[in-house]
Design an enzyme around this catalytic site. Structure first.
Site, PDB file in Angstrom:
ATOM      1  N   ASN A 153      -9.542   4.095  -1.951  1.00  0.00           N
ATOM      2  CA  ASN A 153     -10.049   5.049  -0.963  1.00  0.00           C
ATOM      3  C   ASN A 153      -9.181   6.290  -0.792  1.00  0.00           C
ATOM      4  O   ASN A 153      -9.693   7.362  -0.468  1.00  0.00           O
ATOM      5  CB  ASN A 153     -10.271   4.358   0.381  1.00  0.00           C
ATOM      6  CG  ASN A 153     -11.445   3.405   0.329  1.00  0.00           C
ATOM      7  OD1 ASN A 153     -12.425   3.650  -0.366  1.00  0.00           O
ATOM      8  ND2 ASN A 153     -11.346   2.307   1.052  1.00  0.00           N
ATOM      9  N   ASP A 204      -0.843   2.658  -5.357  1.00  0.00           N
ATOM     10  CA  ASP A 204      -0.952   1.235  -5.674  1.00  0.00           C
ATOM     11  C   ASP A 204      -2.279   0.957  -6.364  1.00  0.00           C
ATOM     12  O   ASP A 204      -3.227   1.725  -6.228  1.00  0.00           O
ATOM     13  CB  ASP A 204      -0.847   0.404  -4.395  1.00  0.00           C
ATOM     14  CG  ASP A 204      -1.972   0.695  -3.420  1.00  0.00           C
ATOM     15  OD1 ASP A 204      -2.123   1.872  -3.026  1.00  0.00           O
ATOM     16  OD2 ASP A 204      -2.712  -0.233  -3.057  1.00  0.00           O
ATOM     17  N   HIS A 252       0.821  -1.213   0.000  1.00  0.00           N
ATOM     18  CA  HIS A 252       0.000   0.000   0.000  1.00  0.00           C
ATOM     19  C   HIS A 252       0.857   1.266   0.000  1.00  0.00           C
ATOM     20  O   HIS A 252       0.350   2.349  -0.268  1.00  0.00           O
ATOM     21  CB  HIS A 252      -0.913  -0.014   1.226  1.00  0.00           C
ATOM     22  CG  HIS A 252      -2.316   0.442   0.982  1.00  0.00           C
ATOM     23  ND1 HIS A 252      -2.924   0.478  -0.252  1.00  0.00           N
ATOM     24  CD2 HIS A 252      -3.257   0.895   1.854  1.00  0.00           C
ATOM     25  CE1 HIS A 252      -4.164   0.917  -0.123  1.00  0.00           C
ATOM     26  NE2 HIS A 252      -4.390   1.184   1.138  1.00  0.00           N
ATOM     27  N   ASN A 263      -6.584   6.366   3.607  1.00  0.00           N
ATOM     28  CA  ASN A 263      -7.978   6.636   3.269  1.00  0.00           C
ATOM     29  C   ASN A 263      -8.413   8.061   3.571  1.00  0.00           C
ATOM     30  O   ASN A 263      -9.530   8.444   3.243  1.00  0.00           O
ATOM     31  CB  ASN A 263      -8.903   5.656   4.000  1.00  0.00           C
ATOM     32  CG  ASN A 263      -8.693   4.229   3.540  1.00  0.00           C
ATOM     33  OD1 ASN A 263      -7.985   3.963   2.571  1.00  0.00           O
ATOM     34  ND2 ASN A 263      -9.301   3.296   4.239  1.00  0.00           N
TER      35      ASN A 263
END
Length: 185
Positions: A112, A91, A19, A66
């Protein structure tokens, strides 16, 4: 002025995770431009570079992935950055590991961090460099994206990092993102 944002999660436990590819690539770009990140009042680490007289802001939001827009939106307002001059590196689960895809604008595509930026910026017309991390086969998506690359995956990610950096540098050099997309997609 251009703003290049690498998405990731803050904290040592997230370093080198799938991530955090955005952070890793922006760190590499900062190293190539010989600049260092400083903590800003906008919940982000920011490094300032100049290329051919143009100011370039490299940004790593200090929010969680997020909620990245909470840092990016105010930074763009403060520095008066047009969405067309924003590039976000992140990513992408829907791309094979190591595949790099450039995108001129569009929806969040289920990401997100991108959704948060669109919400806080109020516009989806910003550039993206999407780095494929593949989709997990037998584990939860959360565990997968927060997991580190396996030794077998590292070489593919290293190749993707080289490609992503070359694409960003090409955009900085000539400002024609369509031509860069044609070359790297």
């Amino acid at each position: 002025m251009k703003m290049i944002v690498g998405l990731g999660n803050i904290g040592r436990q997230y370093a080198q995770t799938r991530h955090n590819v955005g952070f890793m690539i922006v760190d590499e770009l900062a190293s190539k431009l010989n600049v260092t990140f400083q903590t800003s009042k906008f919940e982000a680490q920011v490094a300032t570079a100049f290329q051919d007289g143009e100011k370039i802001l490299l940004v790593k939001p200090a929010t969680y992935m997020n909620d990245s827009g909470r840092a990016v939106g105010p930074l763009m307002s403060y520095y008066n950055v047009d969405p067309a001059d924003l590039l976000v590196i992140h990513d992408d689960l829907d791309l094979p590991l190591g595949k790099v895809r450039l995108k001129q604008k569009g929806s969040a595509g289920g990401h997100n961090g991108i959704k948060s930026i669109i919400s806080h910026v109020g516009d989806q017309h910003f550039k993206r460099v999407k780095v494929g991390i593949d989709h997990p086969q037998k584990m939860s998506v959360v565990d997968y994206v927060l997991g580190k690359f396996t030794p077998a995956e590292v070489a593919k990610f290293d190749d993707a990092k080289i490609t992503a950096l070359a694409a960003v540098e090409a955009w900085l050099a000539n400002d024609d993102f369509t031509a860069v997309m044609n070359q790297y997609n």
